[in-house]
Design a protein around this motif. Structure first.
Motif, short mmCIF file in Angstrom:
data_model
loop_
_atom_site.label_atom_id
_atom_site.label_comp_id
_atom_site.label_asym_id
_atom_site.label_seq_id
_atom_site.Cartn_x
_atom_site.Cartn_y
_atom_site.Cartn_z
N VAL A 1 0.83 -1.21 0.00
CA VAL A 1 0.00 0.00 0.00
C VAL A 1 0.86 1.25 0.00
CG1 VAL A 1 -1.75 1.30 1.26
CG2 VAL A 1 -1.89 -1.19 1.15
N GLY A 2 1.85 1.31 0.88
CA GLY A 2 2.76 2.44 0.91
C GLY A 2 2.50 3.42 2.04
N TRP A 3 3.54 4.19 2.40
CA TRP A 3 3.47 5.17 3.47
C TRP A 3 4.07 6.49 3.00
CZ3 TRP A 3 0.85 3.94 7.84
CH2 TRP A 3 0.66 2.56 8.10
N ALA A 4 3.70 7.57 3.67
CA ALA A 4 4.21 8.90 3.31
C ALA A 4 4.76 9.60 4.54
CB ALA A 4 3.09 9.74 2.68
N HIS A 5 5.66 10.55 4.32
CA HIS A 5 6.17 11.38 5.40
C HIS A 5 5.10 12.37 5.86
CE1 HIS A 5 10.28 10.01 4.73
NE2 HIS A 5 10.12 10.24 3.44
N THR A 6 5.13 12.74 7.13
CA THR A 6 4.23 13.77 7.67
C THR A 6 5.06 14.88 8.30
OG1 THR A 6 4.04 12.71 9.83
CG2 THR A 6 2.44 12.05 8.14
N ARG A 7 4.40 15.99 8.64
CA ARG A 7 5.10 17.14 9.22
C ARG A 7 5.74 16.81 10.57
NH1 ARG A 7 4.30 22.30 7.36
NH2 ARG A 7 2.91 22.53 5.58
N ASP A 8 5.12 15.90 11.32
CA ASP A 8 5.66 15.59 12.64
C ASP A 8 6.64 14.42 12.62
OD1 ASP A 8 3.94 13.55 12.09
OD2 ASP A 8 2.62 13.86 13.81
N GLN A 9 7.23 14.19 11.43
CA GLN A 9 8.28 13.18 11.26
C GLN A 9 7.77 11.76 11.46
OE1 GLN A 9 11.17 14.35 10.03
NE2 GLN A 9 10.15 16.34 10.16
N ARG A 10 6.47 11.56 11.34
CA ARG A 10 5.92 10.21 11.39
C ARG A 10 5.57 9.78 9.98
NH1 ARG A 10 1.75 10.62 16.58
NH2 ARG A 10 3.30 11.35 18.11
N THR A 11 4.88 8.67 9.86
CA THR A 11 4.41 8.22 8.55
C THR A 11 2.90 8.02 8.58
OG1 THR A 11 4.86 5.91 9.14
CG2 THR A 11 6.57 7.09 7.90
N ALA A 12 2.28 8.20 7.44
CA ALA A 12 0.83 8.01 7.31
C ALA A 12 0.56 7.55 5.89
CB ALA A 12 0.09 9.31 7.60
N ARG A 13 -0.64 7.11 5.64
CA ARG A 13 -0.98 6.72 4.28
C ARG A 13 -0.92 7.95 3.37
NH1 ARG A 13 0.12 1.48 4.29
NH2 ARG A 13 -1.26 0.26 5.66
N VAL B 1 9.11 6.77 -3.43
CA VAL B 1 9.11 7.40 -2.11
C VAL B 1 8.26 6.61 -1.12
CG1 VAL B 1 8.27 9.41 -0.82
CG2 VAL B 1 9.61 9.73 -2.90
N THR B 2 7.05 6.24 -1.50
CA THR B 2 6.11 5.61 -0.56
C THR B 2 6.27 4.11 -0.45
OG1 THR B 2 4.36 5.25 -2.22
CG2 THR B 2 4.42 7.39 -1.12
N GLY B 3 6.83 3.49 -1.49
CA GLY B 3 6.99 2.04 -1.46
C GLY B 3 5.72 1.27 -1.74
N GLY B 4 4.67 1.95 -2.24
CA GLY B 4 3.41 1.26 -2.49
C GLY B 4 2.60 1.90 -3.59
N VAL B 5 1.39 1.39 -3.79
CA VAL B 5 0.56 1.81 -4.92
C VAL B 5 -0.56 2.77 -4.56
CG1 VAL B 5 1.03 -0.32 -6.21
CG2 VAL B 5 -0.93 -0.23 -4.65
N LEU B 6 -0.82 2.98 -3.27
CA LEU B 6 -1.95 3.83 -2.90
C LEU B 6 -1.76 5.26 -3.39
CD1 LEU B 6 -4.61 4.32 -1.46
CD2 LEU B 6 -3.33 4.72 0.66
#
Length: 249
Positions: free
Chosen positions: A90-102, A215-220
């Motif tokens: 599915v993949g993940w993305a960077h967020t402003r608080d240095q975490r990851t989210a869809r 970047v995300t490693g997925g297809v979402l």
């Protein structure tokens, strides 16, 4: 105490581009050599079948009910090939608080930005007969057919293409230049349609979604960007061409 600096628009844009298209999210998607070889064989067979089916589908006369069946077959080929090739992430993305989210918000933003660029380009395309003609022929499927059904098939094919090109095929290419290779192959599959703008669109969309996949490693993320762009083009491109007529007469 000096107040903290507020990032300007240029800094915000730079940070967004880096997070969405440049800096990969850490992940481990290793697979065995046997699984990798199998993925390559399935991806190659799917590519041939899908490219031929797409060329046939887009050359069917507008208003012909066979067009709906043909485009559905194309979506089934891409999807089945992608799922049969191996694991899809599915993949993940960077967020402003240095975490990851869809990767939802970033992908929507990229899709809208790409859509705006192409709608502006449509104003120029509308004034060039040899570019305008094939685009009008392509839009005739929505003008003379069922727009809701064409929109549904557009969405299904968008999802299917990303499952295959940024899913199964991307993983089958390996680690050496997967973005460039999948982008070129994606564009080449549209050459048989005879629509120059569609080839250009495939290059641009393929590059953006390919970078997202890296970047995300997925297809979402690629799926969301693709759907935002493709459905927006289907619904808004005719207005861009009409605006071109008003400007250039």
């Amino acid at each position: 105490m000096r107040p903290s600096a507020v990032p300007g628009p240029v800094s915000e844009l730079r940070a967004f581009v880096r997070a969405s298209l440049v800096r990969p999210v850490p992940r481990d998607h290793q697979e065995s050599d046997a699984a990798f070889r199998r993925r390559r064989v399935v991806a190659a067979i799917t590519l041939v079948l899908g490219a031929v089916a797409l060329a046939v589908a887009l050359r069917i006369e507008p208003g012909d009910p066979l067009f709906y069946l043909a485009t559905l077959v194309v979506a089934v080929i891409w999807s089945a090939g992608a799922l049969a090739s191996g694991t899809l992430h599915v993949g993940w993305a960077h967020t402003r608080d240095q975490r990851t989210a869809r990767p939802v918000v970033q992908s929507l933003t990229l899709g809208v930005a790409l859509l705006l660029v192409f709608l502006l380009g449509a104003i120029v395309v509308g004034a060039v007969p040899w570019l305008r003609g094939p685009v009008d022929d392509l839009l005739d499927h929505a003008r003379y057919g069922s727009l809701p059904l064409v929109a549904l098939l557009t969405a299904l094919n968008g999802v299917a293409e990303e499952l295959y090109f940024r899913g199964g095929l991307y993983a089958a290419v390996g680690r050496r230049h997967p973005v460039a290779i999948t982008t070129v192959i994606y564009a080449l599959t549209t050459v048989g349609t005879g629509v120059p703008l569609l080839v250009l669109a495939a290059l641009a969309l393929g590059l953006v979604t390919g970078l997202q996949r890296r970047v995300t490693g997925g297809v979402l993320g690629p799926i969301i960007t693709h759907l935002t762009w493709s459905l927006g083009m289907l619904l808004l491109l005719p207005y861009g061409l009409d605006l071109s007529d008003r400007i250039f007469g």
